[in-house]
Enzyme design. Structure first.
Site, PDB file in Angstrom:
ATOM      1  N   ASP A  88       0.856  -1.190   0.000  1.00 40.87           N
ATOM      2  CA  ASP A  88       0.000   0.000   0.000  1.00 40.87           C
ATOM      3  C   ASP A  88       0.890   1.238   0.000  1.00 40.87           C
ATOM      4  O   ASP A  88       1.793   1.355   0.838  1.00 40.87           O
ATOM      5  CB  ASP A  88      -0.910   0.031   1.227  1.00 40.87           C
ATOM      6  N   ASP A 520     -37.017  28.405  10.758  1.00 43.52           N
ATOM      7  CA  ASP A 520     -36.928  27.125  11.456  1.00 43.52           C
ATOM      8  C   ASP A 520     -37.226  26.042  10.434  1.00 43.52           C
ATOM      9  O   ASP A 520     -38.344  25.964   9.915  1.00 43.52           O
ATOM     10  CB  ASP A 520     -37.941  27.097  12.602  1.00 43.52           C
ATOM     11  N   PHE A 521     -36.235  25.194  10.128  1.00 44.57           N
ATOM     12  CA  PHE A 521     -36.464  24.250   9.034  1.00 44.57           C
ATOM     13  C   PHE A 521     -37.475  23.154   9.377  1.00 44.57           C
ATOM     14  O   PHE A 521     -37.900  22.400   8.512  1.00 44.57           O
ATOM     15  CB  PHE A 521     -35.155  23.652   8.483  1.00 44.57           C
ATOM     16  N   ARG A 536     -23.796  17.906   9.667  1.00 41.81           N
ATOM     17  CA  ARG A 536     -23.912  17.662  11.109  1.00 41.81           C
ATOM     18  C   ARG A 536     -25.341  17.941  11.607  1.00 41.81           C
ATOM     19  O   ARG A 536     -25.543  18.497  12.682  1.00 41.81           O
ATOM     20  CB  ARG A 536     -22.912  18.528  11.893  1.00 41.81           C
TER      21      ARG A 536
END
Length: 627
Positions: A88, A520-521, A536
C-alpha cells in the site's frame, strides 16, 4: 547489509501479488519473479487517526490486503499459495495522508497542496508465508516493512495543474500523480528509492527476502506468526476466526506477541491489537507477559485531552505564535500562572507533539509546532480553538456523568448544567448571547476545518444554487463558493443565529454569493435550490423530526436536485470510526449511521445515493440525487 541473490529462491513456489497495480506487476516482472495476480477485496477503511504515524497505516493496510487474499485462496480458490505479497502506497504532507483522488476536484486539492513543497511517499509491504500444518488448519507468518522517499515538487502554475489533471493520469495514483509518467514533470528532486514512489520498494523487498531465506541464528529471529487470520473487514465476511501471534524462544516457551524492539531493520514493524499470553509445553496455564499499549493510552487519554483543553483556554498557542519562542518564566509571567505548573503543562504539550522544546546555552525555550500554528492558534484560518473550548466547557462536563447516561439512556445536560436539554438549547441559541457566540464559534471552527474537503470531494459544478440548512455561520458555504465560482448559496438557520452571523464573515473573500435567511427548518418554508446541504444535522435529531425535515426537502426538490450530507459515517459493522461511537455516548435523541443506513434512510424520500466519500477529515460526505 550485503545484497545477495534472492528472487531465484522463490522459483517453484506459488507467489501471489495481492494488488491490481500494473506498476507493481511491472517492477516485479522485470526482475524475473513469476507470480499470480489476485487483487485483494480488503476495504481500505482503517481509521487513519488511530495510527501514531502514517507509515503504520500503510503497513497495516498492506498486511490486511495480503491476509485477505491468503485466506480467500484457501477457501474460494481451493489452493494454497506459498507466499502472498501485499503493498500500500500513500503520500503524506504536513501529517495528512493523501491516497487516490476521488475526482478531478480532489486531484486539484491534492496537487495544489504538493506544489512547491517536499512531501513523503510511504509504501508498506507485507510478505505472508502460508504453511499447511494439517488438512484443515493453515499457519500464516507475516513479515512486514515500510520504505520512505522524500519528493520535492516544483511550483506549479494553474494551467499546468489542470492540464495534468485533464490527462486522467492522477485518478488512480496515491497523491494524485505518477512519477514514472507525465507526473515526472512536476517533480523537482527525489531523495530515496525512486521505485518506492512508483509503487514498490524493490531494493528493500529483496533485502527482506534475504533476511527470510538467509536468517540469523534462531535465537535472534523476531517475527510475527499467525496461527489463523486476524478478523478483517472485506467485501465477503471472513467469519469468526481466532487469531494469535507467536514468537518461539530458546527456553521452549511460545510467546504470543508482536515484533520486538531491536529488529535488524528499524523499518520492519508490526502493528497489532491482540491479546498477549504465554504457553509452556504441556501446560494450559496462561498469563500476561506485557502491558498492552492501547490500554495504557486509554488510561491516560483523558489527561491528554484535558492538557490540550487547558493550554487552549490559557491561549498558550496564541502566545507562542505571537512571540515565536519563550522560556518557562516568560510564559508564566504573561499568563499569570505558576512557574512550576506552567513548566509541567508545556512539557506535557511537548510530549503530545503540540509544542517543541529547544535547549539553548543559557535557557530552554518552547515554540509551537507547525500543526499547532495551523490548527490551535485562535486566529489561524483553520483554527479548531472554538471547538476545543466547546469540548472543554460543554462535552467534558457531560462525560463526567457518563455512568448515569449509560444507566438511564438519557442526555445528562440537567446534571451537568442544571438545565434540561430543551432549556440548554434555548440558552445556546436564543437567550444568552455569550453562550450562543461560543457555541457558534465551535461550530464555525469545525465547518471551516472540514469545508475544504467536503467541497472538493465531489464535482458539484452542475448545481447553480444551494441551501445550507442549519448552516450556522456560513463557513461551509464560504468554502463551497470559493471552489465553485458559478454557485450561490443561501444559509438557512434560526433568527438568533443569523443575527450574529456577521461576526464570522471572512475579511479577504468576496462574500456576495452567500446570503443568510432566518427560519426554522422544521416549521417554516424552505428556500428553493438545486442542492440542499445537511452538515452535522441528521445525527442530532429523532426519527420523527428527521421525517419532517426530509419530507419537506423531498417535496421541494425536483428530479435531479441534489442533497449533500456531511456526517461521520460508520463502517458497515458499526465498529469505527471511534469518534462517531464516542460522540453517540452524549445520548442525544438522534443516532450515528453507516453508509448503507444513510442510503436506506434517504431512499424513503426518493433520493438515490450517488457516492459516499471518506474525506479523512472530521466529516465524511454522501451525495444524493432526487429521483
Amino acid at each position: 547489509m550485503v545484497l545477495n541473490p534472492v528472487i531465484t529462491k522463490l522459483a517453484g513456489r506459488l507467489v501471489v501479488l495481492a494488488s491490481a497495480s500494473p506498476r507493481r506487476q511491472e517492477i516485479l516482472t522485470n526482475v524475473g519473479l513469476r507470480f499470480e495476480v489476485i487483487p485483494s477485496w480488503f476495504k481500505e477503511t482503517l481509521d487513519k487517526s488511530s495510527f501514531a504515524a502514517p507509515h503504520l497505516y500503510a503497513v497495516e493496510t498492506a498486511k490486511q490486503k495480503a491476509l485477505e487474499v491468503a485466506r480467500r485462496m484457501q477457501f474460494k480458490h481451493l489452493k494454497t499459495p506459498d507466499i502472498v505479497i501485499g503493498a500500500d502506497t500513500i503520500v503524506t504532507i504536513e501529517g495528512d495522508i493523501l491516497e487516490k483522488p476521488a475526482d478531478k476536484q480532489d486531484a486539484y486539492r491534492m496537487l495544489s497542496r504538493l506544489s512547491g513543497k517536499e512531501h513523503s511517499v510511504f509504501t508498506g509491504v507485507a510478505i505472508v508465508h502460508c504453511n499447511s500444518e494439517t488438512d484443515s488448519q493453515m499457519e500464516y507468518e507475516v513479515f512486514d516493512f515500510y520504505e520512505e522517499t522524500k519528493v520535492k515538487f516544483a511550483d506549479l502554475s494553474e494551467d499546468l495543474l489542470w492540464e495534468y489533471i485533464h490527462s486522467g493520469e492522477p485518478m488512480d495514483k496515491a497523491g494524485g500523480y505518477g512519477i514514472q509518467a507525465l507526473g515526472g514533470m512536476l517533480v523537482e528532486c527525489v531523495h530515496g528509492d525512486f521505485l518506492n514512489v512508483v509503487g514498490f520498494p524493490l531494493n528493500h523487498f529483496c533485502k527482506k527476502l534475504a533476511e527470510i531465506y538467509n536468517p540469523p541464528p534462531k535465537s535472534e529471529i523476531r517475527h510475527t506468526k499467525y496461527e489463523s487470520i486476524p478478523n478483517m473487514e472485506t467485501f465477503d465476511n471472513p467469519g469468526d476466526l481466532e487469531s494469535g501471534l507467536e514468537r518461539h524462544t530458546e527456553n521452549g516457551k511460545t510467546i504470543r506477541i508482536g515484533n520486538q524492539p531491536g529488529d535488524q531493520d528499524n523499518r520492519s514493524i508490526s502493528h497489532h491489537c491482540a491479546a498477549v499470553s504465554v504457553e509452556a509445553p504441556g501446560s494450559t496455564a496462561k498469563g500476561p507477559v506485557g502491558f498492552p499499549p492501547n490500554i495504557a493510552d486509554l488510561l491516560d487519554g483523558f489527561k491528554a485531552s484535558k492538557t490540550l483543553f487547558v493550554a487552549s483556554k490559557l491561549k498558550v498557542f496564541d502566545l507562542l505564535n505571537c512571540h515565536g519562542s519563550l522560556n518557562v518564566g516568560e510564559v508564566a509571567d504573561k499568563l499569570q500562572t505558576s512557574v512550576v505548573g506552567t513548566e509541567r503543562l508545556l512539557d506535557a504539550c511537548v510530549a503530545l507533539c503540540l509544542l517543541e522544546k529547544t535547549y539553548q546555552v543559557d535557557s530552554v525555550v518552547y515554540t509551537n509546532t507547525e500543526q499547532a500554528d495551523m490548527y490551535l492558534v485562535s486566529s489561524s484560518e483553520y483554527s479548531l480553538h472554538g471547538y476545543i473550548i466547546h469540548c472543554n466547557d460543554h462535552v467534558w462536563p457531560l462525560f463526567t456523568h457518563l455512568e448515569h447516561a449509560v444507566q438511564e439512556g438519557t442526555n445528562q445536560n440537567e446534571r451537568a448544567f442544571g438545565s434540561k436539554t430543551e432549556d440548554l438549547f434555548q440558552d445556546a441559541y436564543c437567550n444568552k448571547k455569550d453562550v450562543r457566540l461560543r457555541f457558534m464559534n465551535a461550530m464555525h471552527s469545525i465547518a471551516r476545518a472540514t469545508g475544504r474537503d467536503v467541497a472538493a470531494v465531489f464535482d458539484l459544478s452542475r448545481f447553480k444554487t444551494a441551501c445550507d440548512l442549519g448552516g450556522c455561520t456560513g463557513a461551509m458555504a464560504y468554502e463551497l463558493v470559493k471552489m465553485y465560482p458559478d454557485l450561490t448559496i443561501t444559509v438557512y438557520d434560526l433568527p438568533a443565529v443569523i443575527e450574529m452571523s456577521s461576526h464570522f464573515r471572512p475579511h479577504k473573500q468576496d462574500t456576495h454569493r452567500v446570503t443568510f435567511t432566518a427560519g426554522d427548518f422544521f416549521k417554516d418554508d424552505l428556500p428553493k435550490a438545486d442542492l440542499y446541504i445537511l452538515s452535522r444535522i441528521l445525527h442530532d435529531w429523532s426519527e420523527d423530526k428527521i421525517d419532517v425535515l426530509l419530507s419537506k426537502i423531498s417535496r421541494i426538490c425536483t428530479p435531479g436536485c441534489g442533497l449533500l450530507v456531511a456526517e461521520i459515517v460508520l463502517d458497515e459493522q458499526r465498529r469505527s470510526p471511534a469518534r462517531a461511537l464516542l460522540q453517540a455516548l452524549s445520548m442525544t435523541e438522534g443516532k450515528q449511521r453507516s453508509g448503507s443506513e444513510y442510503s436506506q434512510l434517504l431512499q424513503k424520500y426518493s433520493f438515490t445515493e450517488i457516492q459516499l466519500k471518506h474525506t479523512g477529515n472530521f466529516l465524511d460526505a454522501i451525495l444524493f440525487v432526487k429521483q
